[in-house]
Design a protein around this motif. Sequence first.
Motif, PDB file in Angstrom:
ATOM      1  N   ALA A  94      58.096   9.884  15.051  1.00 25.85           N
ATOM      2  CA  ALA A  94      57.430   9.104  14.314  1.00 25.85           C
ATOM      3  C   ALA A  94      57.254   7.669  14.682  1.00 25.85           C
ATOM      4  CB  ALA A  94      58.038   9.105  13.086  1.00 25.85           C
ATOM      5  N   ASN A  96      55.369   5.192  12.789  1.00 22.38           N
ATOM      6  CA  ASN A  96      55.592   4.328  11.962  1.00 22.38           C
ATOM      7  C   ASN A  96      55.779   4.835  10.514  1.00 22.38           C
ATOM      8  OD1 ASN A  96      53.241   5.916  10.753  1.00 22.38           O
ATOM      9  ND2 ASN A  96      51.977   5.027  11.991  1.00 22.38           N
ATOM     10  N   ASP A  97      56.059   4.173   9.421  1.00 16.52           N
ATOM     11  CA  ASP A  97      56.624   4.575   8.382  1.00 16.52           C
ATOM     12  C   ASP A  97      56.032   5.791   7.644  1.00 16.52           C
ATOM     13  OD1 ASP A  97      58.308   2.397   8.426  1.00 16.52           O
ATOM     14  OD2 ASP A  97      57.306   1.276   6.847  1.00 16.52           O
ATOM     15  N   ARG A  98      54.600   6.062   7.934  1.00 13.53           N
ATOM     16  CA  ARG A  98      53.780   7.376   7.348  1.00 13.53           C
ATOM     17  C   ARG A  98      54.341   8.308   8.220  1.00 13.53           C
ATOM     18  NH1 ARG A  98      49.016   9.793   8.656  1.00 13.53           N
ATOM     19  NH2 ARG A  98      47.914  10.603   6.968  1.00 13.53           N
ATOM     20  N   ASP A  99      54.531   8.235   9.650  1.00 18.36           N
ATOM     21  CA  ASP A  99      55.004   9.430  10.320  1.00 18.36           C
ATOM     22  C   ASP A  99      56.270   9.847   9.945  1.00 18.36           C
ATOM     23  OD1 ASP A  99      52.567   9.390  11.743  1.00 18.36           O
ATOM     24  OD2 ASP A  99      53.588   8.475  13.377  1.00 18.36           O
ATOM     25  N   GLU A 100      57.145   8.627   9.394  1.00 22.48           N
ATOM     26  CA  GLU A 100      58.535   9.091   9.176  1.00 22.48           C
ATOM     27  C   GLU A 100      58.628  10.044   7.767  1.00 22.48           C
ATOM     28  OE1 GLU A 100      63.103   6.761   9.276  1.00 22.48           O
ATOM     29  OE2 GLU A 100      61.262   5.674   9.762  1.00 22.48           O
ATOM     30  N   ALA A 101      57.806   9.227   6.964  1.00 23.22           N
ATOM     31  CA  ALA A 101      57.795   9.994   5.689  1.00 23.22           C
ATOM     32  C   ALA A 101      57.213  11.718   5.980  1.00 23.22           C
ATOM     33  CB  ALA A 101      56.607   9.655   4.522  1.00 23.22           C
ATOM     34  N   GLN A 102      56.600  11.938   6.838  1.00 18.01           N
ATOM     35  CA  GLN A 102      56.271  13.267   7.156  1.00 18.01           C
ATOM     36  C   GLN A 102      57.377  14.234   7.923  1.00 18.01           C
ATOM     37  OE1 GLN A 102      53.749  15.047   6.163  1.00 18.01           O
ATOM     38  NE2 GLN A 102      54.148  16.585   7.342  1.00 18.01           N
ATOM     39  N   THR A 245      53.856  13.099  15.426  1.00 18.86           N
ATOM     40  CA  THR A 245      54.085  13.774  13.970  1.00 18.86           C
ATOM     41  C   THR A 245      52.895  14.201  13.656  1.00 18.86           C
ATOM     42  OG1 THR A 245      55.773  11.912  13.547  1.00 18.86           O
ATOM     43  CG2 THR A 245      54.798  13.291  11.597  1.00 18.86           C
ATOM     44  N   ASP A 247      49.570  15.621  11.559  1.00 16.62           N
ATOM     45  CA  ASP A 247      49.025  15.150  10.536  1.00 16.62           C
ATOM     46  C   ASP A 247      48.622  16.427   9.501  1.00 16.62           C
ATOM     47  OD1 ASP A 247      46.850  14.393   8.384  1.00 16.62           O
ATOM     48  OD2 ASP A 247      45.647  12.934   9.660  1.00 16.62           O
ATOM     49  N   THR A 307      36.785  11.839   7.578  1.00 20.97           N
ATOM     50  CA  THR A 307      37.717  12.062   8.440  1.00 20.97           C
ATOM     51  C   THR A 307      37.491  13.058   9.714  1.00 20.97           C
ATOM     52  OG1 THR A 307      39.248  11.824   6.476  1.00 20.97           O
ATOM     53  CG2 THR A 307      40.093  13.037   8.697  1.00 20.97           C
TER      54      THR A 307
END
Length: 401
Positions: A94, A96-102, A245, A247, A307
């Motif tokens: 991960a 960043n924080d978004r990755d860590e949430a995943q 991580t 998507d 996207t």
Amino acid sequence: MIQHDVTIVGGGCVGLSTAKHLSEQTDLDVAVVEKEHHLAAHQSGRNSGVLHPGFNYPPDSEKARFATEGTQRMKEYCATHGIPCEELGVLVVAKNDRDEAQLDVLSSQADENGVAYERLNSQAEIREHEPHAVGQAALYAPEAASVDSQQYVYALAREVQQNDVDLYTGHAVSRIDETPSGYHLTTSNSIIETAYLVNAAGLHADTLAQQVGVGDGYQVVPFRGEYYEVTPDQTDLCQTMIYPTPDPELPFLGVHYTRRTDGKVIVGPNAVLAFGREAYDNTDLNPSELAETLRYDGFRELLKSKTMLSVAWSELNKSYRKEKFTEAAQRLVPEVRAKDLRKSYAGIRAQLVSDDGELVKDPLAIETDDAVHVLNAVSPGLTSSLPFGEYVAETIAAKTD
């Protein structure tokens, strides 16, 4: 005229696994028809060779079941048949924080799917596993393994032949016609009459299925995945496997590092539209197949997504500009340099797309009274090949009772 009870079109890992299980579980006269003279020439041999243990798939899904069961069965199969297979583990990083949430989602899925893992919550913990990887957190799954996929396919081929399955190589199926007693297959070297059909033709499975009125709402769109190889003097940059991580909105994992059973470290793949179903080089072009893709309503619908357009442009840049590929590789291992990467092989992913522009993310096998058409043996296809092939074999066997 050649006659068989069951004919399997496609001698890749799914087709041969189906033949293996049919020959073990029934007395049916089974044949496998492969268009190439050598096996593992396409998806089954042009991949990263990774066994995915199952943390990346939703609980209770076919992907999760096939991956967790497939990983264990593949390791046992490789040990029995002397196929190179090394349990190296995978580090999902991960940034960043978004990755860590995943990572939280992946951890929850691992718990429910019964997959062993360890959460790493600092750069120091990451570097205990991979000294050159950089991130703020990671998930480490020790059961991930690296396998020689080509040797696996050839082992399956030897086994099915020992079980009296006929294996025809160099027989490209150009036409399938229904008959009162089954199917009439026209190949480049033979005419085959068969009572039951398994279509496991990979990149061409949709084309063959649609000849008999199956799968009209779908089309295979080929995506090329290109790999670089880390130069021998820099392979210590990756000890096992290092992944970004994922998507959840995309079916592609992104550029990652894999240590293979031969000690080489490969980096990739990207995922760029291929200009033909077997266009393995970015200069290859099959005009009729490219036109087929561009005319397809589902592909045009797919490109309406901002996207997907952004991803397509990014992936295209990685294909034609080495510095962009290097930048993607540096997100995981900042020390790698362009000079450390040299061009390796490429594979084509047979990505099934629906008419409404959706990427089909799950395995899809369409049944008729006397056939199974495997339209989407999507990643992790290699990992899942033993249980998936058994499922197809059992489906066909039930039709013959």
